[in-house]
Design a protein around this motif. Structure first.
Motif, PDB file in Angstrom:
ATOM      1  N   UNK A 148      -5.173  12.691   2.426  1.00  0.00           N
ATOM      2  CA  UNK A 148      -5.169  14.144   2.654  1.00  0.00           C
ATOM      3  C   UNK A 148      -3.756  14.715   2.578  1.00  0.00           C
ATOM      4  N   UNK A 149      -2.787  13.972   3.078  1.00  0.00           N
ATOM      5  CA  UNK A 149      -1.408  14.457   3.115  1.00  0.00           C
ATOM      6  C   UNK A 149      -0.590  14.028   1.907  1.00  0.00           C
ATOM      7  N   UNK A 150      -1.289  13.498   0.890  1.00  0.00           N
ATOM      8  CA  UNK A 150      -0.677  13.136  -0.391  1.00  0.00           C
ATOM      9  C   UNK A 150       0.483  12.162  -0.222  1.00  0.00           C
ATOM     10  N   UNK A 151       0.295  11.194   0.658  1.00  0.00           N
ATOM     11  CA  UNK A 151       1.316  10.171   0.851  1.00  0.00           C
ATOM     12  C   UNK A 151       1.333   9.203  -0.327  1.00  0.00           C
ATOM     13  N   UNK A 152       2.479   8.599  -0.549  1.00  0.00           N
ATOM     14  CA  UNK A 152       2.632   7.594  -1.599  1.00  0.00           C
ATOM     15  C   UNK A 152       2.513   6.197  -0.987  1.00  0.00           C
ATOM     16  N   UNK A 153       2.440   5.203  -1.865  1.00  0.00           N
ATOM     17  CA  UNK A 153       2.381   3.834  -1.360  1.00  0.00           C
ATOM     18  C   UNK A 153       3.669   3.495  -0.600  1.00  0.00           C
ATOM     19  N   UNK A 154       4.805   4.054  -1.045  1.00  0.00           N
ATOM     20  CA  UNK A 154       6.065   3.811  -0.341  1.00  0.00           C
ATOM     21  C   UNK A 154       6.029   4.398   1.071  1.00  0.00           C
ATOM     22  N   UNK A 155       5.435   5.598   1.197  1.00  0.00           N
ATOM     23  CA  UNK A 155       5.315   6.210   2.525  1.00  0.00           C
ATOM     24  C   UNK A 155       4.538   5.299   3.470  1.00  0.00           C
ATOM     25  N   UNK A 156       3.399   4.794   2.990  1.00  0.00           N
ATOM     26  CA  UNK A 156       2.566   3.942   3.841  1.00  0.00           C
ATOM     27  C   UNK A 156       3.228   2.595   4.096  1.00  0.00           C
ATOM     28  N   UNK A 157       3.921   2.071   3.091  1.00  0.00           N
ATOM     29  CA  UNK A 157       4.577   0.770   3.242  1.00  0.00           C
ATOM     30  C   UNK A 157       5.590   0.767   4.372  1.00  0.00           C
ATOM     31  N   UNK A 158       6.205   1.922   4.613  1.00  0.00           N
ATOM     32  CA  UNK A 158       7.262   2.021   5.628  1.00  0.00           C
ATOM     33  C   UNK A 158       6.860   2.853   6.836  1.00  0.00           C
ATOM     34  N   UNK A 159       5.579   3.205   6.941  1.00  0.00           N
ATOM     35  CA  UNK A 159       5.119   4.013   8.080  1.00  0.00           C
ATOM     36  C   UNK A 159       5.312   3.264   9.389  1.00  0.00           C
ATOM     37  N   UNK A 160       5.588   4.024  10.424  1.00  0.00           N
ATOM     38  CA  UNK A 160       5.883   3.458  11.741  1.00  0.00           C
ATOM     39  C   UNK A 160       4.587   3.174  12.489  1.00  0.00           C
ATOM     40  N   UNK A 161       4.202   1.902  12.552  1.00  0.00           N
ATOM     41  CA  UNK A 161       3.062   1.463  13.356  1.00  0.00           C
ATOM     42  C   UNK A 161       3.593   0.500  14.420  1.00  0.00           C
ATOM     43  N   UNK A 162       2.990   0.529  15.606  1.00  0.00           N
ATOM     44  CA  UNK A 162       3.469  -0.335  16.679  1.00  0.00           C
ATOM     45  C   UNK A 162       3.157  -1.810  16.396  1.00  0.00           C
ATOM     46  N   UNK A 163       3.877  -2.684  17.073  1.00  0.00           N
ATOM     47  CA  UNK A 163       3.593  -4.124  17.034  1.00  0.00           C
ATOM     48  C   UNK A 163       3.322  -4.622  18.450  1.00  0.00           C
ATOM     49  N   UNK A 164       2.204  -5.301  18.608  1.00  0.00           N
ATOM     50  CA  UNK A 164       1.873  -5.981  19.854  1.00  0.00           C
ATOM     51  C   UNK A 164       0.906  -7.097  19.478  1.00  0.00           C
ATOM     52  N   UNK A 165       1.231  -8.357  19.789  1.00  0.00           N
ATOM     53  CA  UNK A 165       0.453  -9.480  19.265  1.00  0.00           C
ATOM     54  C   UNK A 165      -1.041  -9.441  19.565  1.00  0.00           C
ATOM     55  N   UNK A 166      -1.439  -8.760  20.636  1.00  0.00           N
ATOM     56  CA  UNK A 166      -2.869  -8.630  20.905  1.00  0.00           C
ATOM     57  C   UNK A 166      -3.587  -7.849  19.798  1.00  0.00           C
ATOM     58  N   UNK A 167      -2.843  -6.982  19.103  1.00  0.00           N
ATOM     59  CA  UNK A 167      -3.484  -6.031  18.192  1.00  0.00           C
ATOM     60  C   UNK A 167      -3.087  -6.192  16.730  1.00  0.00           C
ATOM     61  N   UNK A 168      -1.827  -6.518  16.452  1.00  0.00           N
ATOM     62  CA  UNK A 168      -1.409  -6.598  15.056  1.00  0.00           C
ATOM     63  C   UNK A 168      -0.125  -7.422  14.933  1.00  0.00           C
TER      64      UNK A 168
END
Length: 444
Positions: free
Chosen positions: A409-429
């Motif tokens: 919807x927001x017309x993101x590129x693969x580069x945008x998603x590749x570097x998107x800020x998602x949290x890290x916690x071993x229980x989840x990802x």
């Protein structure tokens, strides 16, 4: 301001509530053919399979609630004609057969859709059923009690979900579809191959790439066989799930439509006649992956468009953001999410598209358990804009389809998603979320 709303399932219910919230002074008059509103037909398979015990739980509103908000609700009333010049609708009370004429300032067409019934010889036999509304759900459940062999025609979401429900009820199930793959609109071949193998392992007979040629009945007009061009299947009951068509005959050619009858609307849900609004299965959607008008009859689209009717009923105020056709499915333990274009659909439409496929664990291997995630990202090779994505796992990764939906919807590129800020916690990802890794595979 006098507003007449015709039809009250998802879009209609949403529109009535939104209109009365935004314009409490409005006189809202509702006409509905059935004796109920807001039935979640997407829950029929759960009802058929016994997961939902009480069908009343599949209603999220009722005529009494809408009346308490200020609407005049006319149940079991069939609108027979609309005069857009005089701004009048004519309706028949199905219980008394009385006819009434009502004027309007604004008209809201939320008449929904109806299952497609193909002209197949023998299709009027008993126990060839449709799957859309509450009454049909009850008829399916009642007929299934004595049925041992059930044929489902149509390999989309509704058909697939019914197949699972019948299998888990101990029935012998055959699935027929004219296309070579199930769920063709939503998933590419690596995913459907896996799901087809799952169906076969559950004892389902698959007849893909086969069109029904005719139905054969016994002397009591009960269906007993389904014939394709090359095969025959015994059947005590048949469910038709071959798609939906918009129910828009009432307006004739008084507003602009797509060739299939879906009413064209602008970003404020107005038709080519600004005082007539349309929403839900009777209307088009703006499909963001291709920036085009499309017909995608989903409850999610309906409730959003219904809300927008209320926001814009006085004047254009809040614009529609469009849709990606995002959807989810649960099938024999598999959790599946998809959004936007498949690679097959993108290439068919002439888009210079490519895709990246990746399998990885959703969380680190040092955790006590983890699960593989099958993922695919579809993107434009020239601009690197994300066009769609698919995910499947035994672990519930379906909310990631919503993340990919936002990316489209927001017309993101693969580069945008590749570097998107998602949290890290071993229980989840993992330190790199699996969506990051998928987009990085697309970059490569």
């Amino acid at each position: 301001m006098k507003v007449v709303v015709i039809g009250c399932t998802h879009a209609g219910t949403s529109a009535v509530k939104s209109i009365l919230k935004e314009s409490p002074e409005a006189e809202v008059i509702v006409y509905e053919r059935n004796d109920n509103v807001s039935f979640l037909s997407c829950g029929i398979a759960l009802y058929v399979g016994g997961v939902v015990k009480n069908a009343q739980d599949l209603f999220y509103s009722n005529p009494e609630e809408l009346a308490s908000l200020g609407a005049t609700v006319n149940m079991e009333h069939n609108v027979t004609s609309i005069d857009t010049e005089l701004k009048q609708v004519t309706a028949v009370n199905l219980k008394t057969n009385e006819t009434s004429i009502t004027s309007y300032d604004k008209l809201v067409m939320t008449t929904g859709s109806w299952p497609i019934v193909p002209p197949i010889p023998g299709i009027k036999a008993n126990n060839i059923l449709l799957c859309k509304n509450y009454n049909q759900a009850n008829k399916i459940i009642d007929s299934a009690k004595d049925a041992k062999k059930i044929v489902v025609v149509g390999g989309g979401y509704i058909g697939i979900e019914l197949v699972e429900a019948f299998v888990e009820s101990g029935k012998e199930v055959t699935l027929i579809d004219g296309l070579e793959r199930i769920l063709n609109k939503y998933l590419d071949k690596p995913f459907t191959d896996k799901l087809e193998q799952e169906l076969l392992s559950q004892g389902v007979t698959l007849a893909l790439g086969e069109n029904v040629a005719r139905f054969e009945s016994d002397e009591q007009s009960n269906v007993k066989k389904v014939h394709t061009a090359s095969k025959s299947f015994d059947a005590d009951m048949v469910i038709l799930c071959v798609g939906f068509k918009p129910s828009t005959e009432l307006l004739g050619d008084q507003v602009d439509k797509l060739p299939n009858g879906a009413i064209k609307v602008n970003e404020y849900m107005q038709t080519s006649q600004p005082d007539i609004f349309a929403a839900g299965d009777s209307a088009i959607v703006h499909y963001n992956p291709t920036q085009s008008d499309n017909y995608i009859p989903l409850a999610t689209n309906a409730v959003r468009q219904g809300l927008l009717v209320g926001k814009n009923i006085k004047k254009p105020t809040l614009a529609y953001r469009g849709t990606q056709g995002t959807s989810g499915l649960y099938l024999f333990g598999w959790k599946i999410g998809s959004t936007g274009l498949t690679i097959e659909n993108a290439l068919t439409q002439g888009i210079n598209a490519d895709m990246a496929y990746l399998e990885d664990n959703y969380r680190p291997e040092f955790m006590p358990t983890t699960e593989k995630v099958m993922m695919q990202l579809v993107f434009d090779k020239d601009t690197k804009r994300i066009l769609g994505g698919q995910l499947m796992s035994k672990y519930d990764i379906t909310q990631s389809a919503n993340t990919l939906s936002l990316a489209v919807q927001n017309e993101m590129t693969v580069e945008d998603l590749a570097l998107s800020d998602f949290f890290f916690q071993p229980h989840f990802d993992r330190p790199w979320n699996y969506l990051n890794l998928l987009a990085q595979a697309a970059m490569d």
